[in-house]
Design a protein around this motif. Structure first.
Motif, short mmCIF file in Angstrom:
data_model
loop_
_atom_site.label_atom_id
_atom_site.label_comp_id
_atom_site.label_asym_id
_atom_site.label_seq_id
_atom_site.Cartn_x
_atom_site.Cartn_y
_atom_site.Cartn_z
N ALA A 90 -24.22 35.96 18.01
CA ALA A 90 -23.74 37.93 16.51
C ALA A 90 -24.31 38.86 17.33
O ALA A 90 -23.54 39.31 16.77
N ALA A 91 -25.69 39.06 17.78
CA ALA A 91 -25.41 40.38 18.39
C ALA A 91 -24.10 40.46 19.55
O ALA A 91 -23.11 41.91 18.71
N LEU A 92 -23.46 39.98 20.14
CA LEU A 92 -22.57 39.89 20.89
C LEU A 92 -21.46 39.93 20.26
O LEU A 92 -20.60 41.15 20.57
N VAL A 93 -21.23 39.06 19.43
CA VAL A 93 -19.73 39.73 18.20
C VAL A 93 -19.80 41.01 17.66
O VAL A 93 -18.54 41.89 17.74
N GLU A 94 -21.42 41.37 17.33
CA GLU A 94 -21.25 42.78 16.19
C GLU A 94 -20.97 44.08 17.26
O GLU A 94 -19.93 44.70 17.36
N TRP A 95 -21.51 43.51 18.56
CA TRP A 95 -21.23 45.05 19.44
C TRP A 95 -19.49 44.68 19.95
O TRP A 95 -19.47 46.04 20.62
N LEU A 96 -19.01 43.73 20.59
CA LEU A 96 -17.57 43.81 20.90
C LEU A 96 -16.71 44.13 19.57
O LEU A 96 -15.79 45.17 20.04
N GLY A 97 -17.19 44.15 18.44
CA GLY A 97 -16.43 44.09 17.62
C GLY A 97 -16.52 46.49 17.21
O GLY A 97 -15.44 46.82 16.84
N ALA A 98 -17.50 46.88 17.87
CA ALA A 98 -18.04 47.86 18.07
C ALA A 98 -17.08 48.41 18.83
O ALA A 98 -16.81 50.02 18.78
N ILE A 99 -16.32 47.39 20.11
CA ILE A 99 -15.96 48.51 21.36
C ILE A 99 -14.42 48.24 20.58
O ILE A 99 -13.64 49.18 20.72
N VAL A 100 -13.82 47.80 19.54
CA VAL A 100 -12.43 47.69 19.35
C VAL A 100 -12.67 48.44 17.65
O VAL A 100 -11.31 49.17 18.70
N ALA A 101 -13.81 49.03 17.30
CA ALA A 101 -13.80 50.07 16.39
C ALA A 101 -13.44 51.24 17.62
O ALA A 101 -12.44 52.15 16.91
#
Length: 204
Positions: A90-101
């Protein structure tokens, strides 16, 4: 012949002010017009000539690198916090989402980052390399937890996030699109009706 140990001369105060104005104007122009905004206009708004801009930033990627240092610092700081999260995947997915944003805030940034990932001579490499290292640490932790397949690579995940950011540039009227695409890509397209449990976000 011995190498010189003379330290680099500090930037003069007026040169520092010019550089800071150029970065500030570039940040505003990139946000308003995308990363292909006119460098001549950026120099004019900063009150300097185009020659001064090129003395500080020899090419567009060098200027972009300076503009995005604050955002890079934020992403790296977030990765360090997430490295201690209870759920590594979940931490990895959250971080990838921050990059997309982040990539979605500036039209053209996603494409530039994709290009930089394949060009070690790009000035943006100094953004891409620490992001890759931070992502690899999060991914390695998720692999160790057993929630991510061993064949998932950070390079593929970063390409995926940049591709999603690039795709959402074409649909600015749908601010939720990036999140939907990221969730879709990470959960996979095909659900297993025989297994009622939700699949791992990365198909593990």
């Amino acid at each position: 012949m011995a190498m010189s140990t003379t330290p680099a001369r500090p930037m003069r105060a007026d040169a520092r002010r010019n550089r800071d104005r150029l970065v500030s104007e570039a940040r505003a122009s990139f946000a308003a017009h995308g990363t292909d905004a006119s460098l001549e206009d950026i120099a004019r708004r900063a009150g300097v000539g185009i020659g001064t801009l090129y003395r500080h930033f020899p090419n567009r990627h060098a200027l972009m690198n300076a503009v995005f240092q604050d955002a890079l610092t934020d992403l790296l700081d977030r990765s360090r916090v997430l490295a201690h999260a209870e759920q590594p995947c979940a931490a990895l997915v959250e971080w990838l989402g921050a990059i997309v944003a982040h990539a979605g805030e500036y039209r053209g940034l996603a494409q530039a980052l994709m290009s930089a990932s394949a060009d070690e001579t790009s000035a943006l490499t100094s953004c891409h390399v620490p992001l890759r290292q931070a992502g690899e640490r999060l991914l390695s932790r998720a692999r160790t937890s057993g929630s991510v397949r061993a064949d998932v690579s950070i390079d593929d995940l970063l390409r995926l996030t940049n591709a999603i950011a690039l795709a959402t540039e074409q649909a600015p009227a749908d601010p939720a699109l990036a999140g939907r695409l990221l969730r879709l890509a990470l959960h996979g397209l095909k659900a297993d009706p025989a297994d009622p449990r939700p699949s791992s976000p990365l198909g593990g």
